[in-house]
Scaffold this motif. Structure first.
Motif, PDB file in Angstrom:
ATOM      1  N   ARG A 155     -15.470   5.209 -20.557  1.00  0.00           N
ATOM      2  CA  ARG A 155     -15.141   5.982 -19.360  1.00  0.00           C
ATOM      3  C   ARG A 155     -16.201   5.839 -18.293  1.00  0.00           C
ATOM      4  N   ASN A 156     -16.930   4.728 -18.318  1.00  0.00           N
ATOM      5  CA  ASN A 156     -17.972   4.568 -17.306  1.00  0.00           C
ATOM      6  C   ASN A 156     -17.415   4.065 -15.974  1.00  0.00           C
ATOM      7  N   PHE A 157     -16.361   3.291 -16.028  1.00  0.00           N
ATOM      8  CA  PHE A 157     -15.751   2.720 -14.824  1.00  0.00           C
ATOM      9  C   PHE A 157     -16.772   2.091 -13.879  1.00  0.00           C
ATOM     10  N   CYS A 158     -17.557   1.177 -14.389  1.00  0.00           N
ATOM     11  CA  CYS A 158     -18.422   0.384 -13.509  1.00  0.00           C
ATOM     12  C   CYS A 158     -17.481  -0.380 -12.572  1.00  0.00           C
ATOM     13  N   SER A 159     -17.916  -0.616 -11.328  1.00  0.00           N
ATOM     14  CA  SER A 159     -16.946  -1.065 -10.319  1.00  0.00           C
ATOM     15  C   SER A 159     -16.365  -2.454 -10.580  1.00  0.00           C
ATOM     16  N   ILE A 162     -13.097  -4.311 -16.113  1.00  0.00           N
ATOM     17  CA  ILE A 162     -11.696  -4.024 -16.445  1.00  0.00           C
ATOM     18  C   ILE A 162     -11.576  -3.348 -17.819  1.00  0.00           C
ATOM     19  N   ILE A 163     -12.671  -3.358 -18.562  1.00  0.00           N
ATOM     20  CA  ILE A 163     -12.613  -2.873 -19.952  1.00  0.00           C
ATOM     21  C   ILE A 163     -12.086  -1.434 -20.084  1.00  0.00           C
ATOM     22  N   PRO A 164     -12.492  -0.486 -19.238  1.00  0.00           N
ATOM     23  CA  PRO A 164     -11.957   0.870 -19.401  1.00  0.00           C
ATOM     24  C   PRO A 164     -10.434   0.916 -19.321  1.00  0.00           C
TER      25      PRO A 164
END
Ligand code: 5AD
Ligand code: SF4
Length: 435
Positions: A155-159, A162-164
């Motif tokens: 749930r980090n949602f690095c910009s 796509i993994i999340p």
């Protein structure tokens, strides 16, 4: 009747390798035998990755290769690329079945229900997934080092990432299931367990019982017969003081951490939505190294993130050098559909990405050499894994600090920990002699 043989190919990370091995187990339990991916099989499973566009391309190449080997076979595509792009894969004439990153336990039934005339799209909405999906113990993981998956989702949602979207919410495996699998791995003769997950450091946050990565590691370290425990990767912000204490004081926990840095420029880190600065990252490493001077730290770095200027890049090189990593995985930034960074202005030219990536790889090699050279002349415990393919009469294995060591030996030493005096160090491996 479809032939009851299955061939599985996997791309990408250690979680994918673990899951591919679990998929083999599922097929075996239904009476299938496994054949090599290069051989004709009744069923081909392609366990895909989508972290960059190159992963997508490799996934499609594997699909085509499978069909060339046996045009009659059932082609089942699963994994991250399948999860994020089911439509794209369903439209390929070669594909019979698409399963995402959930419901893998049903893959054999789905394969048996699918046909060339009736393709199946079994990809579910991953955002709705609430529980960790148990799969059978993986088959064919070698006999010495085993991966053990403890957690799913990020749930980090690095910009850039796509993994999340491919893996969904955080779901931790029940502690009992983790411990049971560790026990069975040891009973099967494995000596080293590598804990894997998508965001391993978030283990436990979603479980009702108060647990954490440190708590499960502490329990695992108490299992008798375990020679080595390693973490496959941990985010800098997830390194809790409790976990650090365990690493410092355990002889079983390997002094090696993979801590993705991604960029050594604060401006770029901010654009990436990484929630630390270079100063924060350096503080974590310096603190660890003060107490463990020989700790091996490996990392992931991206080249050519949108907006990365020449100045940012030079700054990053300097910082990476200062961090004295013992190994580096370099990725050229690849825009992923649906992620914020794909729409950022100032995308970096492909040639510039390539140049930067080369410079990073060269620096990584230099740092690996520097780190390894510190161990020349020292004796280190090596866990013998397999005969060394490059030279007859030799074996290879890993030290706790992740140095690959090759040594002359005619006996079968698989799974034994042997003291080796390091004679020559290098980028790919070190050579040494049995003491
Ligand atoms: N482009 C290039 N590399 C990426 N990674 C993640 N997303 C991307 C992307 N869009 C890299 C990161 C991560 C590793 C598993 O893959 O470095 O740590
Ligand atoms: Fe991607 Fe960040 Fe999650 Fe790692 S932590 S998988 S880089 S979003």
């Amino acid at each position: 009747m479809k032939s009851k043989t299955v061939a599985v190919a996997t791309l990408g990370c250690k979680v994918n390798q673990y899951e591919a091995a679990a998929i083999v187990s599922l097929f075996r339990s239904k009476g299938y035998s496994e054949v090599d991916f290069t051989e004709p099989a009744g069923v081909y499973v392609i366990n895909t990755c989508t972290v960059t566009h190159l992963s997508d391309r490799k996934s499609r190449q594997l699909i085509r290769r499978a069909v060339r080997t046996n045009p009659e076979a059932v082609i089942a595509v699963t994994g991250c690329y399948a999860q994020t792009s089911p439509g794209e894969l369903m439209s390929l004439p070669e594909v019979d079945l698409v399963v995402g990153t959930s419901d893998r336990d049903k893959i054999v039934d789905l394969v048996e229900a699918s046909s060339k005339a009736e393709k199946i799209n079994a990809v579910a909405d991953i955002e709705k997934a609430c529980f960790y999906e148990e799969l059978p113990a993986p088959a064919g993981q070698g006999r010495v080092r085993a991966y053990l998956k403890i957690q799913e989702g990020c749930r980090n949602f690095c910009s850039y990432c796509i993994i999340p979207y491919a893996r969904g919410p955080l779901r931790s495996r029940q502690p009992e299931a983790v411990l049971n699998e560790a026990e069975s791995l040891l009973a099967a003769g494995f000596k080293e367990i590598v804990l894997t997950g998508i965001q391993t450091g978030a283990y436990g946050v979603d479980l009702p019982a108060k647990t954490s990565l440190a708590a499960i590691v502490e329990k695992l370290l108490r299992i008798s017969g375990l020679s080595r425990l390693r973490l496959s990767s941990i985010e800098p912000n997830d390194l809790s003081p409790e976990l650090i204490e365990l690493i410092l004081h355990s002889k079983i926990f390997c002094p090696h951490l993979h801590i993705p840095l991604q960029s050594g420029s604060d401006r770029v880190l901010k654009l990436m939505r990484r929630r630390y600065t270079t100063e924060g990252y350096a503080k974590i490493l310096n603190n660890l190294r003060e107490k463990m001077p020989n700790l091996a730290v490996t990392t992931d770095i991206m080249a050519g993130f949108p907006g990365e200027t020449e100045e940012d890049f030079e700054q990053a090189l300097g910082f990476i050098k200062d961090m004295a990593f013992s190994g580096m995985h370099v990725f050229k930034y690849s825009p992923r559909r649906g992620t914020p960074a794909a729409g950022f202005p100032q995308q970096v030219d492909a040639r510039v990405k390539e140049q930067r990536s080369r410079r990073l790889i060269a620096l990584g090699e230099q740092l690996t050499e520097n780190y390894a050279s510190k161990f020349a002349g020292l004796t280190l415990p090596v866990l013998a894994e397999q005969p060394f393919s490059g030279r007859g009469g030799c074996w290879e294995g890993l030290t706790p600090n992740y140095l690959r060591v090759v040594f002359a030996c005619l006996e079968n030493l698989s799974g034994e920990i042997i003291d080796i005096k390091i004679e020559k160090t290098g980028i790919q491996y070190q050579t040494g002699i049995i003491i």
